[in-house]
Write a protein that holds these residues in place. Sequence first.
Motif, PDB file in Angstrom:
ATOM      1  N   THR A   1      -0.861  -2.975  -4.624  1.00  0.00           N
ATOM      2  CA  THR A   1      -0.276  -4.130  -5.368  1.00  0.00           C
ATOM      3  C   THR A   1      -0.716  -5.300  -4.494  1.00  0.00           C
ATOM      4  O   THR A   1      -0.456  -5.338  -3.325  1.00  0.00           O
ATOM      5  CB  THR A   1       0.899  -4.053  -5.740  1.00  0.00           C
ATOM      6  OG1 THR A   1       1.368  -2.915  -6.558  1.00  0.00           O
ATOM      7  CG2 THR A   1       1.185  -5.427  -6.579  1.00  0.00           C
ATOM      8  N   LEU A   2      -1.553  -6.278  -4.869  1.00  0.00           N
ATOM      9  CA  LEU A   2      -1.903  -7.372  -4.127  1.00  0.00           C
ATOM     10  C   LEU A   2      -1.761  -8.776  -4.837  1.00  0.00           C
ATOM     11  O   LEU A   2      -2.158  -8.897  -5.938  1.00  0.00           O
ATOM     12  CB  LEU A   2      -3.552  -7.422  -3.970  1.00  0.00           C
ATOM     13  CG  LEU A   2      -4.216  -8.740  -3.254  1.00  0.00           C
ATOM     14  CD1 LEU A   2      -3.381  -8.738  -1.863  1.00  0.00           C
ATOM     15  CD2 LEU A   2      -5.780  -8.466  -3.114  1.00  0.00           C
ATOM     16  N   LYS A   3      -0.692  -9.536  -4.287  1.00  0.00           N
ATOM     17  CA  LYS A   3      -0.431 -10.902  -4.979  1.00  0.00           C
ATOM     18  C   LYS A   3      -1.665 -11.718  -4.326  1.00  0.00           C
ATOM     19  O   LYS A   3      -1.567 -12.238  -3.394  1.00  0.00           O
ATOM     20  CB  LYS A   3       0.885 -11.252  -4.409  1.00  0.00           C
ATOM     21  CG  LYS A   3       1.777 -10.425  -4.855  1.00  0.00           C
ATOM     22  CD  LYS A   3       3.389 -10.687  -4.235  1.00  0.00           C
ATOM     23  CE  LYS A   3       4.528 -10.086  -5.036  1.00  0.00           C
ATOM     24  NZ  LYS A   3       5.753 -10.324  -4.493  1.00  0.00           N
ATOM     25  N   LEU A   4      -2.646 -12.103  -5.087  1.00  0.00           N
ATOM     26  CA  LEU A   4      -3.873 -12.460  -4.970  1.00  0.00           C
ATOM     27  C   LEU A   4      -3.893 -14.060  -4.681  1.00  0.00           C
ATOM     28  O   LEU A   4      -3.942 -14.621  -3.631  1.00  0.00           O
ATOM     29  CB  LEU A   4      -4.914 -12.261  -5.853  1.00  0.00           C
ATOM     30  CG  LEU A   4      -6.466 -12.741  -5.524  1.00  0.00           C
ATOM     31  CD1 LEU A   4      -6.801 -12.090  -4.209  1.00  0.00           C
ATOM     32  CD2 LEU A   4      -7.122 -12.370  -6.562  1.00  0.00           C
ATOM     33  N   LEU A   5      -3.351 -14.732  -5.766  1.00  0.00           N
ATOM     34  CA  LEU A   5      -3.324 -16.147  -5.554  1.00  0.00           C
ATOM     35  C   LEU A   5      -2.040 -16.657  -5.838  1.00  0.00           C
ATOM     36  O   LEU A   5      -1.138 -16.100  -6.917  1.00  0.00           O
ATOM     37  CB  LEU A   5      -4.257 -16.806  -6.614  1.00  0.00           C
ATOM     38  CG  LEU A   5      -5.842 -16.322  -6.249  1.00  0.00           C
ATOM     39  CD1 LEU A   5      -6.633 -17.178  -7.588  1.00  0.00           C
ATOM     40  CD2 LEU A   5      -6.268 -16.852  -5.069  1.00  0.00           C
ATOM     41  N   GLY A   6      -1.434 -17.813  -5.571  1.00  0.00           N
ATOM     42  CA  GLY A   6      -0.016 -17.998  -5.722  1.00  0.00           C
ATOM     43  C   GLY A   6      -0.005 -19.012  -7.344  1.00  0.00           C
ATOM     44  O   GLY A   6       1.285 -19.255  -7.376  1.00  0.00           O
TER      45      GLY A   6
ATOM     46  N   LEU B   1       0.843  -1.240  -0.144  1.00  0.00           N
ATOM     47  CA  LEU B   1      -0.028   0.193   0.048  1.00  0.00           C
ATOM     48  C   LEU B   1       0.743   1.229   0.015  1.00  0.00           C
ATOM     49  O   LEU B   1       1.741   1.163   0.620  1.00  0.00           O
ATOM     50  CB  LEU B   1      -0.868   0.113   1.385  1.00  0.00           C
ATOM     51  CG  LEU B   1      -2.083  -0.803   1.214  1.00  0.00           C
ATOM     52  CD1 LEU B   1      -2.617  -0.781   2.641  1.00  0.00           C
ATOM     53  CD2 LEU B   1      -3.026  -1.310   0.161  1.00  0.00           C
ATOM     54  N   GLY B   2       0.343   2.468  -0.708  1.00  0.00           N
ATOM     55  CA  GLY B   2       1.176   3.570  -0.734  1.00  0.00           C
ATOM     56  C   GLY B   2       0.118   4.619  -1.020  1.00  0.00           C
ATOM     57  O   GLY B   2      -0.844   4.647  -1.496  1.00  0.00           O
ATOM     58  N   VAL B   3       0.682   5.962  -0.432  1.00  0.00           N
ATOM     59  CA  VAL B   3       0.035   7.083  -0.603  1.00  0.00           C
ATOM     60  C   VAL B   3       1.075   8.145  -0.958  1.00  0.00           C
ATOM     61  O   VAL B   3       2.073   8.174  -0.764  1.00  0.00           O
ATOM     62  CB  VAL B   3      -0.708   7.639   0.774  1.00  0.00           C
ATOM     63  CG1 VAL B   3      -1.891   6.777   0.976  1.00  0.00           C
ATOM     64  CG2 VAL B   3       0.136   7.768   1.868  1.00  0.00           C
ATOM     65  N   SER B   4       0.469   9.068  -2.023  1.00  0.00           N
ATOM     66  CA  SER B   4       1.597  10.147  -2.626  1.00  0.00           C
ATOM     67  C   SER B   4       0.854  11.190  -2.638  1.00  0.00           C
ATOM     68  O   SER B   4      -0.344  11.414  -2.975  1.00  0.00           O
ATOM     69  CB  SER B   4       2.024   9.400  -4.062  1.00  0.00           C
ATOM     70  OG  SER B   4       2.384   8.274  -3.905  1.00  0.00           O
TER      71      SER B   4
ATOM     72  N   PHE C   1      -4.068  -1.402  -8.193  1.00  0.00           N
ATOM     73  CA  PHE C   1      -4.861  -0.375  -8.412  1.00  0.00           C
ATOM     74  C   PHE C   1      -4.101   0.760  -7.842  1.00  0.00           C
ATOM     75  O   PHE C   1      -3.103   0.966  -7.584  1.00  0.00           O
ATOM     76  CB  PHE C   1      -5.776  -0.649  -7.007  1.00  0.00           C
ATOM     77  CG  PHE C   1      -6.493  -2.008  -6.806  1.00  0.00           C
ATOM     78  CD1 PHE C   1      -7.625  -2.223  -7.644  1.00  0.00           C
ATOM     79  CD2 PHE C   1      -5.664  -3.117  -6.234  1.00  0.00           C
ATOM     80  CE1 PHE C   1      -8.395  -3.572  -7.485  1.00  0.00           C
ATOM     81  CE2 PHE C   1      -6.286  -4.461  -6.135  1.00  0.00           C
ATOM     82  CZ  PHE C   1      -7.396  -4.461  -6.708  1.00  0.00           C
ATOM     83  N   GLU C   2      -4.842   1.904  -8.519  1.00  0.00           N
ATOM     84  CA  GLU C   2      -4.087   3.478  -8.241  1.00  0.00           C
ATOM     85  C   GLU C   2      -5.544   4.332  -8.363  1.00  0.00           C
ATOM     86  O   GLU C   2      -6.323   4.180  -9.118  1.00  0.00           O
ATOM     87  CB  GLU C   2      -3.137   3.790  -9.032  1.00  0.00           C
ATOM     88  CG  GLU C   2      -2.676   5.064  -8.945  1.00  0.00           C
ATOM     89  CD  GLU C   2      -1.197   5.486  -9.221  1.00  0.00           C
ATOM     90  OE1 GLU C   2      -0.260   6.160  -8.730  1.00  0.00           O
ATOM     91  OE2 GLU C   2      -0.838   4.618  -9.998  1.00  0.00           O
ATOM     92  N   TRP C   3      -5.567   5.303  -7.459  1.00  0.00           N
ATOM     93  CA  TRP C   3      -6.598   6.458  -7.651  1.00  0.00           C
ATOM     94  C   TRP C   3      -5.596   7.609  -7.463  1.00  0.00           C
ATOM     95  O   TRP C   3      -4.863   8.047  -6.640  1.00  0.00           O
ATOM     96  CB  TRP C   3      -7.339   6.377  -6.022  1.00  0.00           C
ATOM     97  CG  TRP C   3      -8.052   7.648  -5.871  1.00  0.00           C
ATOM     98  CD1 TRP C   3      -9.211   8.128  -6.573  1.00  0.00           C
ATOM     99  CD2 TRP C   3      -7.883   8.319  -4.661  1.00  0.00           C
ATOM    100  NE1 TRP C   3      -9.772   9.332  -6.009  1.00  0.00           N
ATOM    101  CE2 TRP C   3      -8.963   9.513  -4.788  1.00  0.00           C
ATOM    102  CE3 TRP C   3      -7.213   8.247  -3.679  1.00  0.00           C
ATOM    103  CZ2 TRP C   3      -8.855  10.366  -3.947  1.00  0.00           C
ATOM    104  CZ3 TRP C   3      -7.258   9.411  -2.705  1.00  0.00           C
ATOM    105  CH2 TRP C   3      -8.224  10.457  -2.802  1.00  0.00           C
ATOM    106  N   VAL C   4      -5.941   9.026  -8.128  1.00  0.00           N
ATOM    107  CA  VAL C   4      -5.485   9.894  -8.327  1.00  0.00           C
ATOM    108  C   VAL C   4      -6.512  11.036  -8.141  1.00  0.00           C
ATOM    109  O   VAL C   4      -7.453  11.029  -8.937  1.00  0.00           O
ATOM    110  CB  VAL C   4      -4.583  10.105  -9.524  1.00  0.00           C
ATOM    111  CG1 VAL C   4      -3.703  11.732  -9.508  1.00  0.00           C
ATOM    112  CG2 VAL C   4      -3.462   9.232  -9.379  1.00  0.00           C
ATOM    113  N   ARG C   5      -6.265  11.964  -7.277  1.00  0.00           N
ATOM    114  CA  ARG C   5      -7.200  13.174  -7.006  1.00  0.00           C
ATOM    115  C   ARG C   5      -6.444  14.248  -7.448  1.00  0.00           C
ATOM    116  O   ARG C   5      -5.540  14.833  -6.996  1.00  0.00           O
ATOM    117  CB  ARG C   5      -7.831  13.143  -5.618  1.00  0.00           C
ATOM    118  CG  ARG C   5      -8.465  14.438  -5.445  1.00  0.00           C
ATOM    119  CD  ARG C   5      -9.977  14.595  -5.813  1.00  0.00           C
ATOM    120  NE  ARG C   5     -10.865  15.643  -5.345  1.00  0.00           N
ATOM    121  CZ  ARG C   5     -11.947  15.872  -5.612  1.00  0.00           C
ATOM    122  NH1 ARG C   5     -12.592  15.134  -6.540  1.00  0.00           N
ATOM    123  NH2 ARG C   5     -12.566  16.750  -5.155  1.00  0.00           N
ATOM    124  N   SER C   6      -6.710  14.972  -8.519  1.00  0.00           N
ATOM    125  CA  SER C   6      -6.284  16.239  -8.917  1.00  0.00           C
ATOM    126  C   SER C   6      -6.943  17.513  -8.503  1.00  0.00           C
ATOM    127  O   SER C   6      -8.204  17.580  -8.195  1.00  0.00           O
ATOM    128  CB  SER C   6      -6.414  16.350 -10.560  1.00  0.00           C
ATOM    129  OG  SER C   6      -7.472  16.478 -10.771  1.00  0.00           O
TER     130      SER C   6
END
Length: 324
Positions: free
Chosen positions: A136-141, A116-119, A150-155
């Motif tokens: 970024t999620l490593k869902l299944l092996g 998880l990250g926030v920028s 995933f990414e969300w950007v708010r301008s």
Amino acid sequence: AAADRETNTLALTDAYLQGKVNLALLGDSTVTLGRQRVKFGHGFLLDTHFAGVDGVRVDTNRFGLNWTFAAADIPTGTFFTDYLDKTEKDKTEKDKTDGMFGVRVNRHFLKDRLHLGVSWLYTGAGNYKAYGADATLKLLGGNILPELRFEWVRSYRDQTNERARGNLFYVDADIFKSPRFNIAASYVDASKSFAPHIVTVYNPFFITKTEQLFLRPVAYDALVSGEKGKDFFLADKVFDIRADLKIFAENPISLRWFRGDTQTGTKFGDVFTIAYRGWKIGNVAIDAVYGNKRKGGTGIKQQKGDTPTPIKQQYVGLAASATF
């Protein structure tokens, strides 16, 4: 969106010094000084991969979190590595400041299966301001759905410092991965009030308008030129499917299809590409690319009530490199 593609001088793309420094408040940190590539998240907020920026970057770990501070000069001029084409006429314009400052915090969870990250970008090219979050999620092996992104950007300010309260949402998934066949798909949804930024993964530095349609890292912001010199951008509801198929040799055949809506809400049309890169003949490596854009209602209406002229394009590209 950038300066002239050609250059008759040497273009320095990377040149930096990097080392460990004990900084006040931050402690032991990695400091990078010089021309470098900086990327936040998946690149929809900030990505300088296609043209390095001159500045300083500090990476450190405090309070169990990974911190990145980046301050740099966004190149604006008429050289190969410049983002904005600043002519003599507009060099004094106040809305084309070129300083950049951003902060990123991220951390891994669940034994590195979740990242998880926030920028926050206080300023980018021009006076652009935005913030966002990514995961970024490593869902299944196994081979099915091994990873989701995933990414969300708010301008909240565009490059001319005007109010621009808008959102962009991006989801990308590896659907299937194996040694001989990979398939991935993504979707981008952006509000009309979202302000795009020139220093991002979806603006791949400066390439010809044809290449900007067919040769892209992500489909969002792909453009096609219409009648009367008007450009139409892939700006919303963008579906992008990519597949690599390894039939022979060591390099795969790359297939791609994407579509969506333009900035005016009309259908952009379907774009299909097929590429084979790294075909070796002795010491020569050849890349071959074909692209086809089927009609979309993105032309110009000549008179009220007319149907816009569909825009179709085809593209064939060949590139070769040799080693001795």
